[in-house]
Scaffold this motif. Structure first.
Motif, PDB file in Angstrom:
ATOM      1  N   GLY A 107      32.403 -15.316   8.928  1.00 59.97           N
ATOM      2  CA  GLY A 107      33.098 -15.671   7.699  1.00 59.97           C
ATOM      3  C   GLY A 107      34.606 -15.643   7.878  1.00 59.97           C
ATOM      4  O   GLY A 107      35.134 -15.109   8.847  1.00 59.97           O
ATOM      5  N   ASP A 108      35.319 -16.253   6.932  1.00 58.84           N
ATOM      6  CA  ASP A 108      36.776 -16.339   7.003  1.00 58.84           C
ATOM      7  C   ASP A 108      37.437 -15.484   5.925  1.00 58.84           C
ATOM      8  O   ASP A 108      38.537 -15.767   5.464  1.00 58.84           O
ATOM      9  CB  ASP A 108      37.223 -17.800   6.856  1.00 58.84           C
ATOM     10  N   HIS A 109      36.753 -14.420   5.527  1.00 62.79           N
ATOM     11  CA  HIS A 109      37.317 -13.504   4.528  1.00 62.79           C
ATOM     12  C   HIS A 109      36.916 -12.083   4.911  1.00 62.79           C
ATOM     13  O   HIS A 109      35.942 -11.877   5.657  1.00 62.79           O
ATOM     14  CB  HIS A 109      36.811 -13.855   3.128  1.00 62.79           C
ATOM     15  N   PRO A 110      37.636 -11.078   4.424  1.00 65.43           N
ATOM     16  CA  PRO A 110      37.319  -9.692   4.796  1.00 65.43           C
ATOM     17  C   PRO A 110      35.898  -9.304   4.409  1.00 65.43           C
ATOM     18  O   PRO A 110      35.385  -9.691   3.358  1.00 65.43           O
ATOM     19  CB  PRO A 110      38.351  -8.878   4.005  1.00 65.43           C
ATOM     20  N   TYR A 111      35.275  -8.519   5.268  1.00 67.26           N
ATOM     21  CA  TYR A 111      33.925  -8.027   5.046  1.00 67.26           C
ATOM     22  C   TYR A 111      34.007  -6.627   4.433  1.00 67.26           C
ATOM     23  O   TYR A 111      34.690  -5.750   4.973  1.00 67.26           O
ATOM     24  CB  TYR A 111      33.175  -7.994   6.375  1.00 67.26           C
ATOM     25  N   PRO A 147      43.086  -4.760  15.078  1.00 63.83           N
ATOM     26  CA  PRO A 147      43.852  -5.480  14.047  1.00 63.83           C
ATOM     27  C   PRO A 147      43.649  -4.942  12.634  1.00 63.83           C
ATOM     28  O   PRO A 147      44.542  -5.080  11.789  1.00 63.83           O
ATOM     29  CB  PRO A 147      43.339  -6.925  14.173  1.00 63.83           C
ATOM     30  N   ASP A 148      42.513  -4.333  12.357  1.00 61.58           N
ATOM     31  CA  ASP A 148      42.253  -3.824  11.009  1.00 61.58           C
ATOM     32  C   ASP A 148      42.872  -2.451  10.768  1.00 61.58           C
ATOM     33  O   ASP A 148      42.859  -1.947   9.635  1.00 61.58           O
ATOM     34  CB  ASP A 148      40.746  -3.721  10.755  1.00 61.58           C
ATOM     35  N   GLN A 186      42.391 -11.588   7.013  1.00 58.57           N
ATOM     36  CA  GLN A 186      41.471 -12.710   6.814  1.00 58.57           C
ATOM     37  C   GLN A 186      40.061 -12.309   7.222  1.00 58.57           C
ATOM     38  O   GLN A 186      39.173 -12.210   6.390  1.00 58.57           O
ATOM     39  CB  GLN A 186      41.958 -13.938   7.585  1.00 58.57           C
ATOM     40  N   THR A 187      39.869 -12.070   8.514  1.00 54.97           N
ATOM     41  CA  THR A 187      38.575 -11.586   8.965  1.00 54.97           C
ATOM     42  C   THR A 187      38.698 -10.104   9.292  1.00 54.97           C
ATOM     43  O   THR A 187      39.788  -9.579   9.452  1.00 54.97           O
ATOM     44  CB  THR A 187      38.119 -12.351  10.217  1.00 54.97           C
ATOM     45  N   GLY A 188      37.570  -9.429   9.391  1.00 51.69           N
ATOM     46  CA  GLY A 188      37.580  -7.998   9.643  1.00 51.69           C
ATOM     47  C   GLY A 188      36.963  -7.254   8.478  1.00 51.69           C
ATOM     48  O   GLY A 188      36.248  -7.846   7.654  1.00 51.69           O
TER      49      GLY A 188
END
Length: 385
Positions: A107-111, A147-148, A186-188
């Motif tokens: 996905g292209d949004h935070p999980y 990165p998160d 964005q992701t993560g």
């Protein structure tokens, strides 16, 4: 003169690190006795070089050092006690470390991991995100390049290699830190308190083991650096008076210490330091809101939180799914950060009361105490405000 004789005796019994796993914590009757010994040690080091391996523990007026045997140390008038400096573990073959391959997020949004959502943390983020709250993770270190987590990492300490950064060489500490404060652009993944600061205190080595004295010094470091919350996702079966005194001192200074209850599936008994009354002790639940099969259950547990199949940050910028009361503890530390960000006047005692009073009902017949529930971030923050 007698103190000098003691140091000569101590010098003969000290083992150079790595020559022996045996260590001891030597406690003194008073601060004056400790300071006198500390000055004398510094004076004698040129003539007795092994005294350099004696680690001061000012918080509890003690020294820690590698010893072949305690000898006659306890017979000196200024010595209160000599306690074995035992090892404890974050892993120790627990279910949380029977892991598969790393998790791939899509996905292209935070999980948002299920545990973060389950305790209703996202519902609080329009009011509080953990901003300006300092959370120390006494563990195996942290992945500085994840990165998160890069936004959250502040100063820390490495108690294994004193002149190195507290870099994680195990994974456990990075996983804990992610649940507390991960923040993906964005992701993560997103953690419970995405704007909290993480201060890594590396007391545990690559195998996930640590000496009690290093944990005590880690607490002392937290006290000196004005840490608000300390996450202790580890446990041991035996009681340490030295560790309990350190935890008590931190508590009365206003520090909140959150500790995991253990993964033995036992009833009525939990691990130390969670068993100390001055900690926030945590058990684990599953996706059904039931107590997880591996979690210890006891009236000594203050709160339960999600701890089964928890996805969080991992080494080399990756993600991992783990289970254990360690994972549950990091959820609670994150909520404590949310509470303190919303209301800085809250004391450790008040925070424990808020979490217990606003907990959700446990969907389990195996609950030891009907007064203990599951963590609810939304109701707790609402109460604190």
């Amino acid at each position: 003169m007698r103190d000098a004789c003691l140091f000569h005796s101590l010098h003969e019994e000290i083992q150079v690190p790595n020559d022996s796993d045996r260590r001891a914590i030597i406690r003194f009757n008073s601060r004056d006795d400790f300071n006198r010994w500390l000055r004398l040690r510094d004076t004698l080091i040129p003539a007795l070089p092994r005294l350099a391996y004696v680690q001061p523990l000012p918080m509890i007026h003690a020294f820690a050092c590698p010893l072949s045997c305690a000898g006659q140390l306890a017979s000196f008038p200024s010595v209160l006690s000599v306690e074995e400096d035992c090892k404890t573990a974050v892993v120790h073959g627990l279910p949380e470390f029977r892991r598969s391959s790393t998790i791939k997020l899509s996905g292209d949004h935070p999980y948002i991991p299920w545990g973060v959502s389950h305790i209703k943390a996202p519902l609080t983020w329009n009011r509080t995100t953990g901003d300006r709250v300092r959370v120390a993770v006494i563990d195996t270190g942290i992945d500085y390049n994840h990165p998160d987590l890069q936004h959250a990492i502040e100063n820390g300490i490495n108690l294994i290699h004193r002149h190195a950064l507290p870099v994680d060489d195990n994974g456990h500490g990075t996983h804990i830190a992610g649940t507390i404060a991960a923040s993906a652009r964005q992701t993560g993944i997103a953690g419970v308190a995405p704007q909290a600061s993480i201060h890594p205190v590396k007391a545990f080595d690559e195998n996930g083991t640590a000496y009690v004295s290093d944990i005590i010094y880690g607490i002392y470091w937290c006290l000196r650096n004005r840490i608000d919350v300390v996450n202790m996702s580890f446990g041991m079966k035996h009681h340490s008076r030295a560790l309990e005194d350190a935890v008590r001192t931190a508590y009365y200074s206003g520090m909140i210490i959150v500790a995991s209850s253990g993964n033995d599936g036992r009833t009525s008994r939990i691990d130390y330091p969670a068993r100390f009354p001055h900690t926030l002790s945590v058990g684990a639940t599953n996706k059904k809101g039931q107590i997880a099969s591996f979690s210890n259950k006891s009236k000594y547990i203050d709160i339960y939180a999600p701890g089964e199949k928890i996805v969080s940050t991992w080494l080399r910028g990756e993600y991992q799914e783990l289970s254990g009361t360690s994972m549950a503890t990091s959820h609670v530390s994150g909520v404590v950060a949310l509470l303190l960000s919303a209301n800085r006047k809250l004391t450790p005692r008040k925070i424990k009361s808020i979490l217990r009073r606003n907990a959700s009902r446990i969907a389990s017949k195996r609950l030891v105490s009907s007064e203990t529930g599951e963590l609810n971030a939304y109701r707790s923050v609402k109460s604190a405000l």
